[in-house]
Design an enzyme around this catalytic site. Structure first.
Site, PDB file in Angstrom:
ATOM      1  N   CYS B 357       0.865  -1.171   0.000  1.00 39.21           N
ATOM      2  CA  CYS B 357       0.000   0.000   0.000  1.00 39.21           C
ATOM      3  C   CYS B 357       0.900   1.218   0.000  1.00 39.21           C
ATOM      4  O   CYS B 357       1.980   1.187   0.572  1.00 39.21           O
ATOM      5  CB  CYS B 357      -0.849   0.068   1.262  1.00 39.21           C
ATOM      6  SG  CYS B 357      -1.994  -1.269   1.407  1.00 39.21           S
ATOM      7  N   GLU B 391       1.873  -3.321  -5.786  1.00 43.85           N
ATOM      8  CA  GLU B 391       0.787  -4.301  -5.818  1.00 43.85           C
ATOM      9  C   GLU B 391      -0.428  -3.697  -6.498  1.00 43.85           C
ATOM     10  O   GLU B 391      -0.706  -2.516  -6.366  1.00 43.85           O
ATOM     11  CB  GLU B 391       0.440  -4.715  -4.382  1.00 43.85           C
ATOM     12  CG  GLU B 391      -0.526  -5.865  -4.312  1.00 43.85           C
ATOM     13  CD  GLU B 391      -0.917  -6.208  -2.866  1.00 43.85           C
ATOM     14  OE1 GLU B 391      -0.074  -6.032  -1.974  1.00 43.85           O
ATOM     15  OE2 GLU B 391      -2.052  -6.643  -2.670  1.00 43.85           O
TER      16      GLU B 391
END
Lengths: 534, 505
Positions: B357, B391
């Site tokens: 994140c 990601e």
């Protein structure tokens, strides 16, 4: 027209390898119209990494378009953050920070840094103020209140860990006992009041939702930070065994530790009892003394002091046992506690036992061989007619004595050797009947079992059947029955033959194999050349 | 074009009729005024306030962070409202396994049901009513360009007849993407399996694509954090009671959260933390980076995740923070090190991600911090000797930031090569920037740099990018560019043992 060409052009495009070096051009280095055309071909969609459902959002598309076309960068609107009005910040964050010269290294956790684990709420504040007002005497500070509340919380957590599920409320008595332990001194009546307040407040504490059980919470958006089960490790027997062993060991150690703790506990209790008893005795003596003084009883004051413990009679026993010690080498070792068995005793005992075993075995052997007559003419072993039973041929080392234990001293070793000598006299010997008794030309057979269970039958003194030259098979039967030591085949050999030499020369010499090491090659070859002695 | 897309859509006939303020309910799709236009909006929640009913609206093709509570006045009741379809499990079963699964999953809250565009593929019955967006597209075609845009104001327009649909702001260009959106949005729904994702999250990753997970009503309205008031964008699983609070307090340093001002005051009087609880691994005049292990600083990292969830839509807090490392960027002043942004990173990423994140706090956004965060993540990858990639899915802002970082760096390298007249391969570019080759490829393609010209693959740097690059260069002459100075990173890739892995880090 262009459109018609396109498929063909697309099909011709070579696959682009990632490792292929590409020419790099500026846009102006290429014809602008051509450049425009080039992108007509591109059909494949670019993966942006944004979730497909969001890729089409107006603002994102606008921003992306701006980035590719070179227009002013489009901004994605987002609710902004405002600076908090007022001097709120400096009041709340009063500590000043000195930046250390070196990089900060820090491992304290949040819990370490926030002190007391309970932060009082506005309701708590109201409660405490009211409580303090009611109480004219002792006022309780906010810190103290928080400390007590934190203690309640902590106790609740240990005593009713599933309170969030089953709504158990830890009773006041439990809390009180904990409080008494923690707060040195008297637990005032504040405890009850605080506790009642805590019970009311307890349910209202906002807390994160953690997982409680498996069912029905997967969909709950508030449940967070679930435990991740450890990854499956490959299960093997060895791993299983290892963990079982480790568990066992752990258990053993835990039990040992437990035993020790128990023993220590026992010891301390006994110490305490001892102290109590002594104290009691002291008290009694004091009373006794008083009484004696009061009643002016004159006697020796033996009963007022501790008698020296009487010498143990055991000490006199020691000399009686001295001979045992005396058997030890040098005798320099001092008296040993009589109940301890002597090493030498044990050793002799062992030796006797050994001797007995040997004797019984000898007897047994004699029994087995009672009616045995060895009729072999020339026994392999030299005949020694020393034994009491001449029918046995000598056999050496029928018994292997146990090697002496490594810890015994040299003397014990000698003793052992002595026994061995002694034993030698009784050793059984086998011998075949005397040669004279042997019948000449008597037929004899011997069955032997060779290695790998091969069976041999040796024959002796077989009367040669009348020779029938025609009967080749019959003659052949006896072919090897004769011993012809002096008659060996002569192989003709040409001493000047160089075949062997030639063969030898084709083989790699040692020097070739290891050039470093010189070897007596010549002599070897010479030896090879020599014809075998006939 | 539109027809082709239409065939892919799962056609769901929806009842359309006029609504009254009383009948408007969760699941309805109504036209709502937003930024001077009426837009299709799905009502996700209804609440009664003193000033009247309010509706929580998710606007079509707007990011969820722009969802808002609107008063009744902004709902255009003169246009027909689409009603949510009643659940028909029987029909759903006919239409296939996936649909059954979806309906079987019990979304107890109506809110989680998204009639459009994240709807279930329920078998069509009759098909007399076309799909709302198809119809919408058709009307767009029949009517020439919408010149009535200016006509519309925020005030309720009495002129607005049913025909007012024509005035929808979306022009024809966008319309294509709208129909694309439907098919795109339908897709993840179809092949999405919740259990599968949970399993995936268990072994790695931090991002979810679960619609039920991300389509929630924002629960925290305002957060007081350090010197700033933050307005959250998305749902975050803070204690449920916090949803009723007007203001929530978060301690700037330990990130503990308080609804009660007194509690927060008390906490502040006791809290001694003044920087993130980890080791500083980078420092320059401007920022510091701290490395924090999720397992060792569980409370802090959980707090950070809760905080960042308010601004990251796809972040999931389903599992605990143990397998992550957190790299926290701060600025210093005389009060301490203030959280500017952070990125988390899996201790061992199976997919080779170097960022899980990534977030710049809203009060520091649009100041170039995001670029520093991204650069730092790649510097770490360089030290590790790996190629990294963030990601997926990226957020819209994340994609823009990454695109910008990639573009700037690629353009710089490409121009250098161009000057020296050298050739350059994609792998070479990837290795120089510690980016994955596929990220290089996608960036080159997105910026229209990768061309096939005269039988050869070439990279063309567009003029606008060259101009931008030169402008930046000029700017940095006067005001030095803020970058991460690699030599100042004091960091060794942390090593984890097999037992760490087995016992959950």
């Amino acid at each position: 027209m262009k459109r018609a060409q396109q498929p063909a052009r697309v099909a011709r495009v070579k696959k682009l390898s990632r490792s292929q070096g590409q020419q790099i051009l500026r846009e102006e280095e290429i014809d602008s119209r051509e450049y425009e055309d080039l992108f007509q071909q591109q059909v494949n969609k670019i993966t942006s990494g944004v979730e497909a459902a969001e890729e089409t959002e107006i603002h994102l598309q606008a921003a992306l378009a701006a980035a590719t076309s070179g227009a002013n960068e489009g901004e994605i609107p987002a609710p902004p953050a405002d600076e908090t009005p007022g001097n709120h910040y400096n009041i709340l964050y009063q500590r000043s920070f000195d930046n250390p010269v070196s990089y900060i290294r820090f491992s304290n956790t949040v819990e370490d840094c926030t002190g007391c684990g309970y932060d009082m709420t506005s309701e708590d504040d109201v409660f405490l103020k009211e409580y303090n007002k009611k109480k004219s005497g002792g006022r309780y500070s906010e810190d103290f209140f928080e400390k007590i509340m934190a203690m309640f919380e902590e106790t609740a957590k240990t005593h009713a860990p599933y309170a969030s599920v089953d709504n158990t409320v830890v009773p006041f008595d439990t809390m009180k006992s904990v409080l008494v332990d923690r707060v040195r001194g008297e637990v005032g009546e504040f405890a009850k009041a605080f506790y009642d307040h805590w019970v009311i407040r307890q349910q209202l504490q906002p807390a994160l939702k953690y997982e409680t059980s498996k069912d029905n919470e997967d969909a709950d958006p508030y449940v967070c930070f679930r435990r991740r089960d450890g990854r499956q490790t490959r299960k093997t027997r060895a791993r299983d065994n290892a963990s079982v062993d480790r568990l066992k060991k752990l258990r053993r150690e835990m039990e040992d530790a437990r035993g020790m703790v128990l023993a220590t506990h026992q010891r301390e209790i006994m110490k305490r009892d001892l102290l109590r008893t002594e104290r009691m005795i002291f008290g009694q003596r004091a009373i006794l003394k008083d009484t004696k003084v009061r009643l002016s009883i004159k006697s020796n004051d033996d009963d007022l002091i501790n008698q020296k413990p009487q010498k143990r009679p055991r000490q006199s026993d020691v000399p009686a046992r001295a001979p045992v010690v005396g058997r030890l080498p040098n005798g320099s070792i001092g008296p040993i506690a009589p109940e301890l068995p002597q090493l030498s005793d044990i050793q002799t005992e062992k030796e006797n036992a050994l001797q007995r075993i040997i004797e019984t075995k000898t007897q047994l052997h004699r029994k087995w061989n009672e009616d045995h007559i060895d009729l072999t003419r020339e026994p392999l072993s030299p005949v020694e007619d020393r034994g009491p039973e001449p029918s046995f041929r000598p056999a050496t080392a029928q018994y292997r004595y146990l090697t002496p234990p490594s810890s015994v001293n040299s003397e014990a070793f000698e003793q052992n050797a002595l026994i061995q000598k002694e034993a030698e006299g009784t050793i059984n010997r086998y011998s075949s009947p005397p040669v004279e008794i042997e019948l000449q030309a008597q037929r004899a057979y011997r069955k032997r079992v060779g290695r790998l269970g091969r069976l041999w039958i040796d024959r002796r003194n077989m009367a040669p059947t009348p020779l029938n030259d025609n009967d080749v098979i019959m003659t052949d039967r006896w072919k090897y029955d004769q011993e012809d030591d002096d008659e060996q085949d002569v192989y003709p050999m040409d001493p000047y033959d160089i075949t062997a030499l030639r063969y030898r020369s084709t083989l790699p010499t040692r020097s070739e194999r290891s050039a470093a090491r010189p070897s007596p090659n010549d002599r070897l070859t010479a030896a090879a050349l020599q014809p075998p002695a006939t | 074009m539109a027809g082709g897309d239409k065939s892919q859509e799962s056609d769901v006939p929806r009842q359309k009729s006029f609504a009254t303020p009383e009948t408007l309910k969760v699941g309805c799709i109504a036209m709502v005024y937003k930024e001077g236009k009426t837009r299709k909006a799905e009502i996700l929640g209804v609440k009664d306030t003193k000033s009247g009913k309010q509706f929580y609206c998710n606007f079509d093709n707007f990011n969820k962070r722009l969802d808002e509570w609107v008063p009744l006045a902004r709902v255009d009741l003169l246009q027909e409202v689409e009603w949510p379809n009643p659940e028909k499990p029987k029909d759903a079963k006919k239409s296939g396994g996936q649909a059954t699964k979806k309906t079987a999953a019990p979304p107890s809250k109506k809110v989680q049901k998204r009639p459009f565009p994240r709807e279930e593929s329920v078998a069509s019955e009759g098909g007399s009513t076309p799909h709302p967006f198809a119809e919408f597209a058709a009307t767009q075609h029949s009517t020439p360009s919408a010149d009535g845009n200016e006509k519309l104001t925020l005030a309720l327009d009495l002129d607005a007849t049913p025909g007012a649909e024509d005035d929808d702001p979306m022009d024809v260009d966008v319309e294509k993407s709208v129909s694309l959106a439907i098919s795109a949005k339908a897709q993840p729904q179809e092949n999405f399996d919740r259990e599968e994702e949970i399993e995936k999250l268990r072994v790695g990753g931090s991002m979810t694509q679960n619609q039920a997970e991300i389509s929630r009503i924002r629960n925290i309205s305002k957060v007081q954090f350090g010197r700033y008031d933050l307005y959250p964008w998305y749902f975050s699983p803070y204690p449920e009671t916090f949803a009723q609070e007007d203001l929530m307090h978060i301690c700037e340093f330990c990130l503990m959260y308080y609804a009660d001002p007194k509690s927060f005051d008390r906490h502040r009087s006791k809290c001694t933390m003044q920087h993130p609880p980890g080791n500083e691994i980078y420092r320059d005049d401007y920022v510091s980076f701290f490395e924090i292990d999720g397992r060792r600083q569980r409370t802090w990292c959980r707090n950070l995740c809760l905080l960042s969830k308010m601004f990251l839509d796809h972040k999931t807090l389903y599992y605990d923070v143990d397998p992550f490392l957190f790299y926290v960027m701060t600025t210093r002043d005389d009060k301490g090190c203030h959280l500017v942004g952070y990125f988390s990173k899996e201790k061992e990423s199976l997919d080779g991600f170097n960022v899980a994140c990534i977030l710049t706090m809203p009060q520091y956004q649009r100041k170039g911090y995001g670029r520093l965060l991204i650069q730092f993540s790649y510097e770490l990858s360089k030290i590790e000797g790996k190629l990294g990639s963030p990601e997926k899915p990226l957020s819209d802002l994340g994609l823009l930031s990454y695109r910008q970082y990639w573009t700037e760096n690629l353009v710089e390298i490409l121009l250098e090569h161009n000057e020296r007249d050298e050739r350059c391969s994609i792998e070479h570019l990837a290795a120089l920037l510690a980016m994955t080759a596929s990220d290089v490829e996608s960036t080159l393609q997105a910026l229209k740099m990768q061309v096939y010209h005269k039988g050869e693959h070439k990279i063309v740097v567009p003029t606008h990018l060259i101009k931008k690059h030169e402008a930046l260069k000029e700017k940095f002459k006067t005001k030095p560019k803020r970058t991460i100075i690699a030599e100042r990173i004091q960091w060794k890739p942390p090593v984890f043992t097999a037992s760490n892995r087995t016992w959950g880090w």
